[in-house]
Motif scaffolding. Structure first.
Motif, short mmCIF file in Angstrom:
data_model
loop_
_atom_site.label_atom_id
_atom_site.label_comp_id
_atom_site.label_asym_id
_atom_site.label_seq_id
_atom_site.Cartn_x
_atom_site.Cartn_y
_atom_site.Cartn_z
N PHE A 48 -40.62 16.35 -7.32
CA PHE A 48 -39.73 16.91 -8.35
C PHE A 48 -38.85 15.82 -8.96
O PHE A 48 -38.69 15.75 -10.19
CB PHE A 48 -38.88 18.03 -7.74
N VAL A 49 -38.30 14.97 -8.12
CA VAL A 49 -37.45 13.86 -8.62
C VAL A 49 -38.29 12.91 -9.46
O VAL A 49 -37.81 12.38 -10.47
CB VAL A 49 -36.75 13.15 -7.44
N SER A 50 -39.55 12.71 -9.10
CA SER A 50 -40.42 11.84 -9.89
C SER A 50 -40.70 12.42 -11.26
O SER A 50 -40.77 11.69 -12.25
CB SER A 50 -41.73 11.59 -9.15
N VAL A 51 -40.86 13.74 -11.34
CA VAL A 51 -41.02 14.39 -12.65
C VAL A 51 -39.78 14.15 -13.50
O VAL A 51 -39.87 13.84 -14.69
CB VAL A 51 -41.31 15.89 -12.48
N ILE A 52 -38.62 14.28 -12.89
CA ILE A 52 -37.36 14.03 -13.62
C ILE A 52 -37.30 12.58 -14.08
O ILE A 52 -36.91 12.30 -15.21
CB ILE A 52 -36.15 14.41 -12.74
N ASN A 53 -37.69 11.65 -13.22
CA ASN A 53 -37.66 10.23 -13.60
C ASN A 53 -38.62 9.93 -14.75
O ASN A 53 -38.31 9.13 -15.63
CB ASN A 53 -37.99 9.35 -12.39
N ILE A 54 -39.77 10.57 -14.75
CA ILE A 54 -40.72 10.38 -15.85
C ILE A 54 -40.13 10.95 -17.14
O ILE A 54 -40.20 10.32 -18.20
CB ILE A 54 -42.07 11.03 -15.51
N TYR A 55 -39.51 12.12 -17.05
CA TYR A 55 -38.86 12.71 -18.24
C TYR A 55 -37.76 11.78 -18.75
O TYR A 55 -37.65 11.55 -19.96
CB TYR A 55 -38.29 14.09 -17.90
N LEU A 56 -36.94 11.27 -17.84
CA LEU A 56 -35.85 10.39 -18.25
C LEU A 56 -36.38 9.10 -18.88
O LEU A 56 -35.78 8.58 -19.82
CB LEU A 56 -34.95 10.05 -17.05
N TYR A 57 -37.49 8.60 -18.38
CA TYR A 57 -38.09 7.40 -18.97
C TYR A 57 -38.44 7.65 -20.43
O TYR A 57 -38.10 6.86 -21.30
CB TYR A 57 -39.32 6.97 -18.18
#
Length: 135
Positions: A48-57
């Protein structure tokens, strides 16, 4: 008093996830054997945190995820690697855990470096707060 916007909340979740990985993985790697449900929950939180990091990128760089050349970025590829729930996959396929796969989740901890820019959004922080945060 200003309220945080969505990007700031997502950045806070990203930093919190990085701290969780930095806390959980050393405990797990020294021999602590949690119940499998807790292990799978941790793996899903990292995903879930990785999905957020991809979105933030994509949001902070204003690049399009539809352009395949955008995905040719090492930071983004590391987040995609963390996105895969490997512990869950190994448990479902082999009915066991492989601790060395947990090391891939350490890639999530690299987002701790975003804590200083995150704190820059808040005007009311005391200068001592910045001294507590690594550069």
């Amino acid at each position: 008093m200003t309220f945080m916007n969505l990007i700031q909340y997502l950045r806070l979740i990203s930093i919190g996830g990085a701290f969780l990985v930095g806390f959980w993985l050393p405990i797990r790697l020294i021999g602590f054997e949690p119940p499998m449900g807790l292990e799978i929950l941790f793996d899903l939180i990292v995903s879930f945190v990785s999905v957020i990091n991809i979105y933030l990128y994509f949001h902070t760089t204003e690049k399009s995820p539809k352009n395949w050349r955008t995905w040719n970025n090492i930071s983004l590829l590391l987040d995609v690697t963390c996105l895969l729930p490997l512990s869950l996959f190994v448990f479902l396929v082999f009915d066991q855990t492989m601790e060395w796969l947990l090391l891939l989740n350490l890639l999530t901890a690299r987002h701790i470096r975003h804590i200083r820019p995150f704190l820059d959004y808040f005007d009311s922080l005391q200068p001592i707060t910045y001294r507590l945060v690594p550069i």
